[in-house]
Scaffold this active site. Structure first.
Site, PDB file in Angstrom:
ATOM      1  N   GLU A 140      -1.587  -9.078   4.835  1.00  0.00           N
ATOM      2  CA  GLU A 140      -1.324  -9.153   5.879  1.00  0.00           C
ATOM      3  C   GLU A 140      -2.820  -9.443   6.980  1.00  0.00           C
ATOM      4  O   GLU A 140      -3.064  -9.300   8.063  1.00  0.00           O
ATOM      5  CB  GLU A 140      -0.703  -8.139   6.797  1.00  0.00           C
ATOM      6  CG  GLU A 140      -0.902  -6.588   7.069  1.00  0.00           C
ATOM      7  CD  GLU A 140      -1.203  -5.440   6.559  1.00  0.00           C
ATOM      8  OE1 GLU A 140      -0.408  -6.568   5.197  1.00  0.00           O
ATOM      9  OE2 GLU A 140      -2.255  -4.375   5.599  1.00  0.00           O
TER      10      GLU A 140
ATOM     11  N   CYS B  11       0.666  -1.296   0.236  1.00  0.00           N
ATOM     12  CA  CYS B  11      -0.072   0.518   0.118  1.00  0.00           C
ATOM     13  C   CYS B  11       1.122   1.318  -0.300  1.00  0.00           C
ATOM     14  O   CYS B  11       1.295   1.214  -1.188  1.00  0.00           O
ATOM     15  CB  CYS B  11      -0.969  -0.048   1.499  1.00  0.00           C
ATOM     16  SG  CYS B  11      -2.801   1.178   1.186  1.00  0.00           S
TER      17      CYS B  11
ATOM     18  N   HIS C 224      -3.687  -6.037   1.600  1.00  0.00           N
ATOM     19  CA  HIS C 224      -2.881  -5.873   2.376  1.00  0.00           C
ATOM     20  C   HIS C 224      -2.786  -7.648   2.135  1.00  0.00           C
ATOM     21  O   HIS C 224      -3.903  -7.998   3.050  1.00  0.00           O
ATOM     22  CB  HIS C 224      -3.704  -4.949   3.334  1.00  0.00           C
ATOM     23  CG  HIS C 224      -3.382  -4.004   3.601  1.00  0.00           C
ATOM     24  ND1 HIS C 224      -2.300  -3.292   3.997  1.00  0.00           N
ATOM     25  CD2 HIS C 224      -4.064  -2.837   2.733  1.00  0.00           C
ATOM     26  CE1 HIS C 224      -2.071  -2.001   4.156  1.00  0.00           C
ATOM     27  NE2 HIS C 224      -3.391  -1.441   3.126  1.00  0.00           N
TER      28      HIS C 224
END
Lengths: 231, 343
Positions: free
Chosen positions: A206, A88, A204
């Protein structure tokens, strides 16, 4: 392996990244506030630049972070072939500092977009997508400037050298205009550098790495990254 | 002092043909002669003669010592301006009446800066000489004796291809900077800078430098009693011009350049999305304006303006540094164009 997780003023995803990395065997993540500078990266086997709003994203997203001294250290590690992953705002920083081609412009909608998207993984293998070739992944995005743009020359080059690991697609894996959440050319969600050790991605991983989060599709990307630090 | 010069082009041979090794007269003006420098084709030697003219050359005399005092005044004031960060073509004084200068091609334009109504300005608008202007004024004149140096607008200069808009904005701004630094220096010793003329030249690599001269020949300077220490004495046959020029230089030399504070300058950097690049913020603004009933709107592009204050006068070096700032941080050259405004 020692993995430096960078935090600029305004970065806000560093704890999420560290938590998931800690769950991956062999990964030893440590936080590097950017003020510590390039010397804090001396022992790093790899670097993650997490998402957020570094320096308030003033001037342009990632622009001020990209000229920080700590980035010199990231560039040195990249040159040594160490894996570098920008997520990002981290992707925006990697383009702004010149490690990756192109630029991330404001979304076509001019709005902040926060939602789950599907990603079509390239059939060409990369360090980050090993074992995922041709898969369709479900991973969230959350950004205002994710509209990938580059010169026509770079666009042809990225395609010719298979440097586009992820593209936005629909649930079936079709790369369509409707599945493009931000206006990126050719639905580009991620690019890698020429050597293949630096990747920037808007989604993302994660936030899609534990079942409780609704998807574990992002975990193999981070596992591949950790494996890359051991090479 | 800042260094404005540039290195020798490595591609250019340093040996010049023997016949060019001598000093050649390149140009002869009304009061100056320009010679080639036998040691470098990037430099010129400017000689100040004793001739003095007025009324576009209609009135002409030779006054012994005038060349030397004009040369010395120019050397002193150009060095002072360089010390403040203004780029001039002066390298150093050679002997009595000669200056070694960087080679420039002179714009065919005179930049005149006025603080007080006098001369042609007072005549043109029927003003009483001595009326102060609310702010310094810059006017441009075409250098052409046959046409009697007519006033010319910025637009005409650009349309006639004599200089670009950016070059003119730069010259205008530097003229105002020179006005500030000269006025403040003169004020220290009780002198008033009424108006003056500057000429500019362009080096081969595009740097614009203050050129020609600054002396009693190119300024109006009044003392406490409103007595002229400049060429008006010659124009109006009112006294010993050379003595007045010498008095002017003596008094300026009593001033302390270090006590003239550096003035802050403001530059505007406009950053706009390149044409052909989608501009969602502008599109949102367009739609909102149309919703408000402004249906004549066809397109809106939204960019940024950086207002930058610097503690140095405007110079080629400063412009180069701003270009560097734009490239390194303020703009992304893939998607944005920049423009520096010196309004």
């Amino acid at each position: 392996m020692a993995i430096a997780v960078l935090r600029f003023p305004g970065t806000n995803n560093e704890q999420d990244v560290i938590r998931i990395l800690n769950s991956i065997p062999g990964a030893d993540p440590y936080l590097v506030p950017s003020r510590l500078g390039a010397s804090a990266l001396r022992e790093a086997d790899g670097v993650v630049i997490p998402g957020g709003f570094s320096y308030g994203d003033y001037i342009r997203a990632g622009a001020v972070a990209a000229v920080g001294e700590v980035i010199e250290g990231v560039k040195s590690l990249a040159e040594e072939g160490r894996p570098i992953l920008g997520i990002c705002n981290g992707f925006q920083i990697l383009t702004e500092c010149g490690l990756l081609p192109g630029v991330l412009l404001p979304n076509n909608s001019a709005r902040f977009v926060c939602k789950w998207v599907y990603l079509r993984v390239s059939e060409e293998p990369t360090m980050f997508t090993d074992g995922l070739e041709n898969a369709v992944l479900r991973i969230p995005i959350a950004h205002a400037e994710g509209n990938y743009y580059c010169s026509p020359e770079n666009r042809s080059m990225l395609h010719a050298h298979s440097r586009i690991p992820f593209r936005y697609c629909d649930e079936e894996g079709n790369v369509t205009p409707e599945s493009n959440p931000n206006g990126s050319i050719d639905n580009i969600a991620a690019v890698v550098n020429e050597e293949g050790n630096v990747m920037g991605m808007m989604p993302h991983p994660e936030r899609a790495a534990r079942a409780a989060l609704g998807s574990t599709d992002g975990l193999p990307i981070l596992e591949n990254f950790v494996r890359g630090t051991k090479c | 002092m800042i260094h404005i010069g540039h290195g020798r082009d490595p591609a250019r041979p340093t040996l010049v043909p023997r016949e060019e090794m001598t000093v050649r007269l390149i140009h002869e003006g009304k009061v100056k002669r320009v010679f080639s420098d036998p040691e470098s084709d990037e430099r010129l030697i400017v000689e100040f003669t004793d001739a003095i003219t007025a009324g576009d050359g209609a009135k002409r005399e030779v006054l012994k010592g005038k060349g030397e005092v004009a040369c010395e005044t120019t050397e002193f004031l150009f060095s002072y301006l360089e010390g403040k960060g203004i780029a001039t073509h002066l390298i150093r004084r050679l002997e009595g009446t000669k200056l070694l200068c960087k080679k420039v091609s002179i714009f065919p334009i005179e930049c005149v800066c006025r603080n007080v109504a006098a001369g042609s300005f007072a005549r043109r608008y029927g003003l009483e000489t001595g009326r102060p202007l609310s702010r310094p004024l810059v006017e441009f004149f075409l250098k052409d004796d046959e046409l009697h140096d007519p006033m010319i607008t910025m637009d005409a200069i650009v349309r006639l291809g004599m200089a670009t808009q950016e070059e003119l904005e730069f010259m205008r701004r530097v003229t105002l900077d020179v006005n500030y630094y000269l006025s403040e220096l003169f004020r220290q010793v009780g002198l008033r800078l009424v108006d003056f003329k500057l000429e500019f030249g362009r080096t081969e690599n595009g740097e614009i430098l203050v050129a020609d001269e600054i002396s009693g020949d190119t300024m109006r300077v009044w003392d406490e009693n409103r007595s002229s220490l400049d060429k008006d004495l010659f124009r109006e046959d009112e006294g010993d011009v050379v003595q007045a020029y010498k008095r002017l230089l003596e008094r300026i030399r009593e001033a302390n350049p270090e006590q003239v504070p550096i003035r802050e300058e403001t530059l505007l950097v406009h950053v706009m999305p390149k044409s052909g690049i989608k501009n969602p913020p502008g599109e949102v603004a367009r739609k909102a304006l149309v919703r408000l009933g402004y249906d004549e709107i066809v397109d809106v592009r939204m960019g940024k303006v950086f207002e930058i204050k610097v503690n140095t006068p405007v110079s080629p070096r400063l412009l180069a540094r701003v270009e560097e700032m734009n490239r390194r941080l303020l703009a992304n050259p893939i998607a944005e164009n920049t423009r520096v405004r010196l309004e």
